[in-house]
Motif scaffolding. Structure first.
Motif, PDB file in Angstrom:
ATOM      1  N   LEU A 169       0.849  -1.177   0.000  1.00 36.21           N
ATOM      2  CA  LEU A 169       0.000   0.000   0.000  1.00 36.21           C
ATOM      3  C   LEU A 169       0.892   1.238   0.000  1.00 36.21           C
ATOM      4  O   LEU A 169       1.868   1.300   0.757  1.00 36.21           O
ATOM      5  N   PRO A 170       0.602   2.225  -0.837  1.00 39.11           N
ATOM      6  CA  PRO A 170       1.450   3.434  -0.889  1.00 39.11           C
ATOM      7  C   PRO A 170       1.452   4.199   0.437  1.00 39.11           C
ATOM      8  O   PRO A 170       0.657   3.932   1.330  1.00 39.11           O
ATOM      9  N   ASP A 171       2.323   5.189   0.520  1.00 35.12           N
ATOM     10  CA  ASP A 171       2.439   5.998   1.735  1.00 35.12           C
ATOM     11  C   ASP A 171       1.190   6.859   1.949  1.00 35.12           C
ATOM     12  O   ASP A 171       0.346   6.998   1.070  1.00 35.12           O
ATOM     13  N   ARG A 172       1.085   7.444   3.116  1.00 38.13           N
ATOM     14  CA  ARG A 172      -0.083   8.228   3.535  1.00 38.13           C
ATOM     15  C   ARG A 172      -0.384   9.378   2.570  1.00 38.13           C
ATOM     16  O   ARG A 172      -1.531   9.643   2.239  1.00 38.13           O
ATOM     17  N   GLU A 173       0.652  10.077   2.147  1.00 38.67           N
ATOM     18  CA  GLU A 173       0.445  11.239   1.266  1.00 38.67           C
ATOM     19  C   GLU A 173      -0.126  10.822  -0.087  1.00 38.67           C
ATOM     20  O   GLU A 173      -0.973  11.514  -0.652  1.00 38.67           O
ATOM     21  N   THR A 174       0.317   9.686  -0.597  1.00 36.61           N
ATOM     22  CA  THR A 174      -0.219   9.186  -1.874  1.00 36.61           C
ATOM     23  C   THR A 174      -1.686   8.800  -1.721  1.00 36.61           C
ATOM     24  O   THR A 174      -2.504   9.098  -2.594  1.00 36.61           O
ATOM     25  N   ILE A 175      -2.016   8.154  -0.614  1.00 32.47           N
ATOM     26  CA  ILE A 175      -3.422   7.785  -0.363  1.00 32.47           C
ATOM     27  C   ILE A 175      -4.277   9.047  -0.305  1.00 32.47           C
ATOM     28  O   ILE A 175      -5.338   9.117  -0.922  1.00 32.47           O
ATOM     29  N   LYS A 176      -3.814  10.052   0.425  1.00 31.18           N
ATOM     30  CA  LYS A 176      -4.566  11.319   0.521  1.00 31.18           C
ATOM     31  C   LYS A 176      -4.713  11.976  -0.840  1.00 31.18           C
ATOM     32  O   LYS A 176      -5.796  12.422  -1.214  1.00 31.18           O
ATOM     33  N   LYS A 177      -3.629  12.021  -1.593  1.00 33.49           N
ATOM     34  CA  LYS A 177      -3.629  12.694  -2.898  1.00 33.49           C
ATOM     35  C   LYS A 177      -4.518  11.950  -3.897  1.00 33.49           C
ATOM     36  O   LYS A 177      -5.291  12.564  -4.625  1.00 33.49           O
ATOM     37  N   ASP A 178      -4.419  10.627  -3.924  1.00 29.45           N
ATOM     38  CA  ASP A 178      -5.128   9.856  -4.943  1.00 29.45           C
ATOM     39  C   ASP A 178      -6.583   9.540  -4.593  1.00 29.45           C
ATOM     40  O   ASP A 178      -7.422   9.457  -5.487  1.00 29.45           O
ATOM     41  N   LEU A 179      -6.876   9.348  -3.308  1.00 31.59           N
ATOM     42  CA  LEU A 179      -8.228   8.935  -2.927  1.00 31.59           C
ATOM     43  C   LEU A 179      -9.033   9.987  -2.172  1.00 31.59           C
ATOM     44  O   LEU A 179     -10.256  10.012  -2.280  1.00 31.59           O
ATOM     45  N   LEU A 180      -8.375  10.828  -1.406  1.00 31.64           N
ATOM     46  CA  LEU A 180      -9.095  11.695  -0.467  1.00 31.64           C
ATOM     47  C   LEU A 180      -9.077  13.168  -0.839  1.00 31.64           C
ATOM     48  O   LEU A 180      -9.361  14.027  -0.010  1.00 31.64           O
ATOM     49  N   LYS A 181      -8.765  13.492  -2.082  1.00 25.67           N
ATOM     50  CA  LYS A 181      -8.631  14.900  -2.453  1.00 25.67           C
ATOM     51  C   LYS A 181      -9.937  15.678  -2.323  1.00 25.67           C
ATOM     52  O   LYS A 181      -9.916  16.892  -2.156  1.00 25.67           O
ATOM     53  N   ASP A 182     -11.097  15.010  -2.364  1.00 24.97           N
ATOM     54  CA  ASP A 182     -12.386  15.693  -2.240  1.00 24.97           C
ATOM     55  C   ASP A 182     -12.950  15.665  -0.820  1.00 24.97           C
ATOM     56  O   ASP A 182     -14.069  16.104  -0.583  1.00 24.97           O
ATOM     57  N   VAL A 183     -12.184  15.132   0.134  1.00 32.22           N
ATOM     58  CA  VAL A 183     -12.622  15.063   1.532  1.00 32.22           C
ATOM     59  C   VAL A 183     -12.187  16.330   2.241  1.00 32.22           C
ATOM     60  O   VAL A 183     -11.035  16.749   2.126  1.00 32.22           O
ATOM     61  N   SER A 184     -13.103  16.928   2.992  1.00 34.12           N
ATOM     62  CA  SER A 184     -12.766  18.152   3.715  1.00 34.12           C
ATOM     63  C   SER A 184     -12.235  17.824   5.112  1.00 34.12           C
ATOM     64  O   SER A 184     -12.619  16.820   5.706  1.00 34.12           O
ATOM     65  N   GLY A 185     -11.356  18.666   5.607  1.00 34.28           N
ATOM     66  CA  GLY A 185     -10.832  18.532   6.963  1.00 34.28           C
ATOM     67  C   GLY A 185      -9.625  17.628   7.053  1.00 34.28           C
ATOM     68  O   GLY A 185      -9.692  16.456   6.694  1.00 34.28           O
ATOM     69  N   GLU A 186      -8.522  18.172   7.543  1.00 34.70           N
ATOM     70  CA  GLU A 186      -7.285  17.404   7.644  1.00 34.70           C
ATOM     71  C   GLU A 186      -7.400  16.264   8.647  1.00 34.70           C
ATOM     72  O   GLU A 186      -6.900  15.162   8.405  1.00 34.70           O
ATOM     73  N   GLU A 187      -8.066  16.496   9.775  1.00 35.14           N
ATOM     74  CA  GLU A 187      -8.212  15.426  10.775  1.00 35.14           C
ATOM     75  C   GLU A 187      -9.049  14.278  10.215  1.00 35.14           C
ATOM     76  O   GLU A 187      -8.746  13.107  10.430  1.00 35.14           O
ATOM     77  N   ARG A 188     -10.090  14.620   9.468  1.00 33.10           N
ATOM     78  CA  ARG A 188     -10.921  13.598   8.839  1.00 33.10           C
ATOM     79  C   ARG A 188     -10.095  12.794   7.834  1.00 33.10           C
ATOM     80  O   ARG A 188     -10.185  11.574   7.781  1.00 33.10           O
ATOM     81  N   LYS A 189      -9.272  13.475   7.042  1.00 29.21           N
ATOM     82  CA  LYS A 189      -8.407  12.779   6.078  1.00 29.21           C
ATOM     83  C   LYS A 189      -7.449  11.828   6.795  1.00 29.21           C
ATOM     84  O   LYS A 189      -7.253  10.692   6.364  1.00 29.21           O
ATOM     85  N   GLU A 190      -6.844  12.293   7.874  1.00 25.50           N
ATOM     86  CA  GLU A 190      -5.908  11.452   8.628  1.00 25.50           C
ATOM     87  C   GLU A 190      -6.605  10.209   9.170  1.00 25.50           C
ATOM     88  O   GLU A 190      -6.065   9.095   9.103  1.00 25.50           O
ATOM     89  N   ALA A 191      -7.806  10.394   9.714  1.00 23.64           N
ATOM     90  CA  ALA A 191      -8.571   9.254  10.241  1.00 23.64           C
ATOM     91  C   ALA A 191      -8.924   8.276   9.122  1.00 23.64           C
ATOM     92  O   ALA A 191      -8.852   7.056   9.303  1.00 23.64           O
TER      93      ALA A 191
END
Length: 181
Positions: free
Chosen positions: A98-120
């Protein structure tokens, strides 16, 4: 009630039933869905979790020829729509990690609001994928996946799930364990 409308579920599977003819939850329920008629006998009753619609997400991990495909949309629940058309995807190649956290955020979570929500959500996706691989799933879909703030912390809940196990991998694993013993 889930009558096999999932992407790969079998017709007639059921999670809970509020019979149209009876205003209460019942143990047995005769029902017709399109051309299929049958009696539902097993139910899972889940507690109600109040949440806003913008807290609902959709996630699916599916084994494909090239590896494991993770599909994610920032809209989940009954209004998820055409997942194949709008899901963001991330391919984990066969034998890959599985790619690193930043790749997951960039590729899958770009439309999710809130940094804490993205981290969770990144934490959840990482654990979900680990379980997917370890327990030999071939398909796992959660809709809705809910991320809500409770006491200042983002909590994740999965309200409905459909899954298929890879029986060949499970069989091979049990044979390997028997040989070791």
């Amino acid at each position: 009630m889930d009558q096999g409308a999932r992407r790969q579920a079998s017709p007639g599977s059921s999670s809970s039933c509020l019979c149209p003819s009876e205003p209460r939850l019942t143990r047995r329920c005769s029902l017709q869905v399109e051309k299929t008629t049958g009696t539902l006998t097993h139910f899972i009753i889940e507690p109600f979790l109040p949440h806003p619609s913008d807290a609902e997400f959709y996630i699916c991990v599916n084994s494909v020829r090239e590896g494991d495909m993770i599909l994610f949309t920032h809209e989940g629940g009954v209004e998820v729509g055409d997942v194949d058309a709008k899901a963001l995807t991330l391919l984990v190649p066969v034998g890959g990690e599985l790619p690193d956290r930043e790749t997951i955020k960039k590729d899958l979570l770009k439309d999710v609001s809130g940094e804490e929500r993205k981290e969770a959500l990144v934490d959840f996706i990482s654990r979900l994928y680990s379980v997917y691989v370890e327990l030999h799933f071939a398909y796992l879909e959660i809709n809705p996946l809910v991320a809500v703030e409770i006491n200042g912390k983002t909590e994740i809940f999965y309200l409905d799930m459909a899954a298929k196990l890879d029986q060949v991998r499970s069989f091979r694993r049990s044979c390997a364990q028997e040989k070791r013993n």
